[in-house]
Motif scaffolding. Sequence first.
Motif, PDB file in Angstrom:
ATOM      1  N   TYR A 105       0.858  -1.189   0.000  1.00 41.46           N
ATOM      2  CA  TYR A 105       0.000   0.000   0.000  1.00 41.46           C
ATOM      3  C   TYR A 105       0.887   1.230   0.000  1.00 41.46           C
ATOM      4  O   TYR A 105       1.835   1.317   0.788  1.00 41.46           O
ATOM      5  N   THR A 106       0.574   2.157  -0.872  1.00 39.90           N
ATOM      6  CA  THR A 106       1.280   3.434  -0.910  1.00 39.90           C
ATOM      7  C   THR A 106       0.320   4.495  -0.397  1.00 39.90           C
ATOM      8  O   THR A 106      -0.726   4.727  -1.010  1.00 39.90           O
ATOM      9  N   PRO A 107       0.656   5.121   0.718  1.00 48.02           N
ATOM     10  CA  PRO A 107      -0.241   6.140   1.277  1.00 48.02           C
ATOM     11  C   PRO A 107      -0.221   7.406   0.419  1.00 48.02           C
ATOM     12  O   PRO A 107       0.721   7.640  -0.339  1.00 48.02           O
ATOM     13  N   PRO A 108      -1.250   8.208   0.547  1.00 46.70           N
ATOM     14  CA  PRO A 108      -1.279   9.452  -0.227  1.00 46.70           C
ATOM     15  C   PRO A 108      -0.160  10.403   0.212  1.00 46.70           C
ATOM     16  O   PRO A 108       0.265  10.395   1.364  1.00 46.70           O
ATOM     17  N   ARG A 109       0.289  11.208  -0.742  1.00 46.81           N
ATOM     18  CA  ARG A 109       1.317  12.200  -0.440  1.00 46.81           C
ATOM     19  C   ARG A 109       0.785  13.243   0.535  1.00 46.81           C
ATOM     20  O   ARG A 109       1.495  13.706   1.416  1.00 46.81           O
ATOM     21  N   LEU A 110      -0.475  13.605   0.369  1.00 48.24           N
ATOM     22  CA  LEU A 110      -1.138  14.554   1.264  1.00 48.24           C
ATOM     23  C   LEU A 110      -2.156  13.798   2.109  1.00 48.24           C
ATOM     24  O   LEU A 110      -2.940  13.010   1.579  1.00 48.24           O
ATOM     25  N   SER A 111      -2.164  14.063   3.376  1.00 49.08           N
ATOM     26  CA  SER A 111      -3.036  13.341   4.290  1.00 49.08           C
ATOM     27  C   SER A 111      -4.504  13.693   4.094  1.00 49.08           C
ATOM     28  O   SER A 111      -4.851  14.847   3.823  1.00 49.08           O
ATOM     29  N   ARG A 112      -5.347  12.708   4.238  1.00 46.39           N
ATOM     30  CA  ARG A 112      -6.785  12.954   4.203  1.00 46.39           C
ATOM     31  C   ARG A 112      -7.290  13.436   5.562  1.00 46.39           C
ATOM     32  O   ARG A 112      -8.435  13.852   5.684  1.00 46.39           O
ATOM     33  N   PHE A 113      -6.430  13.335   6.589  1.00 47.37           N
ATOM     34  CA  PHE A 113      -6.801  13.754   7.937  1.00 47.37           C
ATOM     35  C   PHE A 113      -5.982  14.968   8.350  1.00 47.37           C
ATOM     36  O   PHE A 113      -4.757  14.979   8.207  1.00 47.37           O
ATOM     37  N   LYS A 114      -6.638  15.965   8.897  1.00 49.08           N
ATOM     38  CA  LYS A 114      -5.976  17.198   9.318  1.00 49.08           C
ATOM     39  C   LYS A 114      -4.900  16.977  10.379  1.00 49.08           C
ATOM     40  O   LYS A 114      -3.948  17.739  10.456  1.00 49.08           O
ATOM     41  N   HIS A 128      -3.778   5.460   6.881  1.00 52.85           N
ATOM     42  CA  HIS A 128      -4.380   5.681   5.568  1.00 52.85           C
ATOM     43  C   HIS A 128      -4.830   4.373   4.911  1.00 52.85           C
ATOM     44  O   HIS A 128      -5.843   4.354   4.200  1.00 52.85           O
ATOM     45  N   TRP A 129      -4.117   3.287   5.176  1.00 52.29           N
ATOM     46  CA  TRP A 129      -4.582   1.990   4.683  1.00 52.29           C
ATOM     47  C   TRP A 129      -5.930   1.664   5.313  1.00 52.29           C
ATOM     48  O   TRP A 129      -6.862   1.241   4.631  1.00 52.29           O
ATOM     49  N   LEU A 130      -6.042   1.861   6.610  1.00 54.33           N
ATOM     50  CA  LEU A 130      -7.287   1.580   7.323  1.00 54.33           C
ATOM     51  C   LEU A 130      -8.436   2.387   6.727  1.00 54.33           C
ATOM     52  O   LEU A 130      -9.533   1.860   6.525  1.00 54.33           O
ATOM     53  N   ALA A 131      -8.169   3.642   6.406  1.00 54.59           N
ATOM     54  CA  ALA A 131      -9.196   4.482   5.792  1.00 54.59           C
ATOM     55  C   ALA A 131      -9.506   4.034   4.361  1.00 54.59           C
ATOM     56  O   ALA A 131     -10.665   4.038   3.940  1.00 54.59           O
ATOM     57  N   SER A 132      -8.483   3.614   3.633  1.00 55.05           N
ATOM     58  CA  SER A 132      -8.697   3.197   2.232  1.00 55.05           C
ATOM     59  C   SER A 132      -9.574   1.948   2.134  1.00 55.05           C
ATOM     60  O   SER A 132     -10.242   1.730   1.130  1.00 55.05           O
ATOM     61  N   THR A 133      -9.581   1.138   3.181  1.00 55.31           N
ATOM     62  CA  THR A 133     -10.395  -0.082   3.191  1.00 55.31           C
ATOM     63  C   THR A 133     -11.817   0.171   3.674  1.00 55.31           C
ATOM     64  O   THR A 133     -12.662  -0.714   3.584  1.00 55.31           O
ATOM     65  N   GLY A 134     -12.053   1.348   4.230  1.00 58.45           N
ATOM     66  CA  GLY A 134     -13.364   1.661   4.784  1.00 58.45           C
ATOM     67  C   GLY A 134     -13.532   1.202   6.222  1.00 58.45           C
ATOM     68  O   GLY A 134     -14.612   1.329   6.792  1.00 58.45           O
ATOM     69  N   ILE A 135     -12.475   0.678   6.812  1.00 61.11           N
ATOM     70  CA  ILE A 135     -12.562   0.234   8.203  1.00 61.11           C
ATOM     71  C   ILE A 135     -12.738   1.435   9.127  1.00 61.11           C
ATOM     72  O   ILE A 135     -13.434   1.366  10.128  1.00 61.11           O
ATOM     73  N   THR A 136     -12.121   2.545   8.761  1.00 60.57           N
ATOM     74  CA  THR A 136     -12.318   3.787   9.507  1.00 60.57           C
ATOM     75  C   THR A 136     -12.716   4.889   8.540  1.00 60.57           C
ATOM     76  O   THR A 136     -12.344   4.860   7.359  1.00 60.57           O
TER      77      THR A 136
END
Length: 180
Positions: free
Chosen positions: A120-129, A142-150
């Motif tokens: 998994y390659t996380p995004p360069r810019l965070s989706r979370f502040k 970010h992996w956890l978020a990409s799967t919809g778990i969080t």
Amino acid sequence: MATFTDVPAGTKFYAEIEWAASQTLLRGWPDRTFRPLNRINRDAMAAALYRLAGEPHFVAPAVSSFPDVVPGQQFYQEIHWVADRGLLRGWTDGSYRPVRPIARDATAAMFYRAAGSPPYTPPRLSRFKDVQPGRQFYKEIHWLASTGITTGWADGTYRPGLPIARDAMAAFLKRFDQAV
């Protein structure tokens, strides 16, 4: 009818709590409460992961790997099982800290490892502040978020250092079971 007296139908994460209870991943107290807003400790998290894995055969060591976990202690076997698999690790001082609440960032790392640490390659810019690149467990969060778990919080934060509550852990466990 609700399984727990303190989690009536309509409660946030009601379905997830009922699912976790039906799978015997998270259990309540003898007074039929679940205590959804209580923090989940590292020892109980080890037990939930062990149960989610189907309670595989595992012989815990006769001598503990951790100075703060002794044979016969509640969740002794489960703690050693998660440690043996690298799912939850101890601290640099060798301790496990079983009754310390597990934080949301460590939860992300734990689920990522339980999924086999997939590429998994996380995004360069965070989706979370509140989770910036370079932060410990950035990739795992970010992996956890990409799967919809969080999904994080409605204000765009993940709150990585916040201890996770039992109700949210029930949701994470159910989503993990469905996603992985």
